[in-house]
Design an enzyme around this catalytic site. Structure first.
Site, mmCIF file in Angstrom:
data_model
loop_
_atom_site.group_PDB
_atom_site.id
_atom_site.type_symbol
_atom_site.label_atom_id
_atom_site.label_comp_id
_atom_site.label_asym_id
_atom_site.label_seq_id
_atom_site.Cartn_x
_atom_site.Cartn_y
_atom_site.Cartn_z
ATOM 1 N N GLU A 144 36.894 21.980 72.003
ATOM 2 C CA GLU A 144 35.502 21.780 71.617
ATOM 3 C C GLU A 144 34.976 23.005 70.872
ATOM 4 O OE1 GLU A 144 33.331 20.319 75.224
ATOM 5 O OE2 GLU A 144 35.365 20.339 76.070
ATOM 6 N N HIS A 148 26.090 18.018 78.252
ATOM 7 C CA HIS A 148 26.452 17.341 76.999
ATOM 8 C C HIS A 148 25.335 16.462 76.436
ATOM 9 C CE1 HIS A 148 30.330 19.040 77.212
ATOM 10 N NE2 HIS A 148 30.979 18.093 77.857
ATOM 11 N N ASP A 197 38.339 25.389 81.685
ATOM 12 C CA ASP A 197 37.120 24.735 81.215
ATOM 13 C C ASP A 197 36.192 25.847 80.734
ATOM 14 O OD1 ASP A 197 35.201 22.892 80.584
ATOM 15 O OD2 ASP A 197 34.770 22.257 82.645
ATOM 16 N N HIS A 212 34.392 15.649 71.392
ATOM 17 C CA HIS A 212 34.988 15.733 72.734
ATOM 18 C C HIS A 212 36.269 14.891 72.840
ATOM 19 C CE1 HIS A 212 34.959 16.069 77.187
ATOM 20 N NE2 HIS A 212 34.167 17.104 76.982
ATOM 21 N N SER A 213 37.141 14.988 71.857
ATOM 22 C CA SER A 213 38.420 14.282 71.929
ATOM 23 C C SER A 213 39.383 15.014 72.862
ATOM 24 C CB SER A 213 39.059 14.170 70.539
ATOM 25 O OG SER A 213 38.306 13.312 69.718
ATOM 26 N N TYR A 214 40.170 14.228 73.611
ATOM 27 C CA TYR A 214 41.209 14.753 74.500
ATOM 28 C C TYR A 214 42.554 14.583 73.786
ATOM 29 C CZ TYR A 214 37.945 14.322 78.536
ATOM 30 O OH TYR A 214 36.888 14.414 79.415
#
Length: 348
Positions: free
Chosen positions: A312, A104, A251, A178-180
């Site tokens: 993402e 990242h 992932d 990269h929000s959850y």
């Protein structure tokens, strides 16, 4: 519609936090530090407005942010094997920050940048443009890169992220956010019963280091087939080797079919909230927080596995090693441009 701003002074350098609010009580709050989205609030089917992403309870925790909550990711989202960056006939050595790999954008990537911020209003939206100039050799990457990232909210509950960039040397670029997400609201439940529909029939196989092998696999008949929709839980409890290899979950990089349908649809039955993702990116990394630390202090309580799902939208660094992935090299004569829209709604 409205924009408000407050200064965050708990840290050494003052940060600015902006909140975009529309007429339907949907709002998005974010920092100029890392472009970190700290909160997205949206109504459920009964009109209860709650936060639908994960974020720290203490702003000071964003200074380190080891799990990249809500941040702009760059220059390259994802893992670069052995932190070795091949660009044409030259290899650049990047900083390793996940074992031997570069993850990242490295430890000083865009998630840790203090971005310039310019709020704006239009007839139908409010937003902020975040700007940063990344100098040649920052983090080991070639080229001086100028980047603008725009966050914009309208009255149709559409939150749009637009990326623009230019470089003076050939350099890889694959930006994302990269929000959850957790549509249950205030983290009341895990994301196990989030129902996902995705316009994708193919995904990238991973090795034991979460690096793509180069093989693009057919999702049909596996927990990776979301074309007709199913709950995330199906991939958390399965014995499929690709789910097991990442810690029982997802992932993985999914390549979109681009069939004219929404790229991703998410439904949370308890709250009735929905999230639709449309993008001009060729694919998405979906991460189900399989390895999220269980001791982080969040606004919604303590963190844990399966408390959020990252969506993402991006190109993938595997393109640096494998020709069957969409390319990520940006040249001086071209402009980088990408747009992703997250639309919030409810099922009645």
């Amino acid at each position: 519609m409205n924009i408000t701003e407050q200064h965050i002074t708990e840290i050494k350098t003052t940060w600015r936090e902006f909140t975009l609010t529309n007429d339907s009580q949907t709002s998005v709050s974010f920092l100029n530090y890392g472009g970190i989205i700290t909160e997205i609030s949206a109504p459920d089917r009964n009109g209860n407005v709650e936060n639908v992403i994960l974020g720290f309870d203490d702003y000071r925790d964003y200074a380190a942010n080891p799990v990249f909550f809500g941040a702009i990711i760059g220059r390259v989202a994802g893992r670069i094997q052995d932190a070795a960056l091949p660009v044409h006939n030259q290899v650049y050595q990047l900083t390793a920050n996940e074992g031997a790999n570069h993850l990242h954008g490295g430890p000083n990537g865009f998630h840790s940048v203090l971005w310039d911020a310019a709020p704006f209003r239009t007839n139908h939206s409010v937003g902020v443009t975040l700007s940063h100039q990344s100098p040649d050799n920052e983090g080991g990457y070639p080229g001086t890169l100028s980047v603008d990232v725009t966050y914009e909210l309208d009255n149709r509950n559409r939150f749009t992220i637009t990326y623009h960039a230019n470089t003076d040397k050939i350099t890889p670029l694959a930006l994302t956010n990269h929000s959850y997400f957790n549509l249950s609201g205030n983290g009341k439940r895990t994301i196990e019963n989030h129902h996902i529909t995705m316009a994708s029939k193919r995904y990238a196989e991973l090795d034991s280091s979460f690096i793509p092998t180069g093989n693009i696999l057919d999702a049909a008949g596996t927990p990776f087939d979301f074309t007709n929709g199913h709950n995330l839980k199906d991939g958390l409890i399965t014995n499929h080797p690709q789910n097991k290899i990442v810690g029982n979950g997802y992932d993985h990089y999914f390549l979109f079919d681009k069939s004219g349908k929404a790229d991703v649809e998410v439904r949370e039955p308890g709250s009735g909230r929905t999230l639709t993702v449309t993008t001009d990116e060729p694919g998405i990394v979906m991460y189900t927080s399989n390895n999220l630390d269980d001791n982080l202090k969040l606004k919604s309580g303590t963190s844990g596995r399966y408390m959020g799902v990252c969506l993402e939208t991006q190109k993938h660094p595997a393109a640096l090693s494998h020709d069957n992935f969409p390319p990520i090299l940006l040249t001086p004569e071209k402009e980088y441009m990408s747009r992703t829209t997250f639309t919030f709604g409810v099922d009645k």
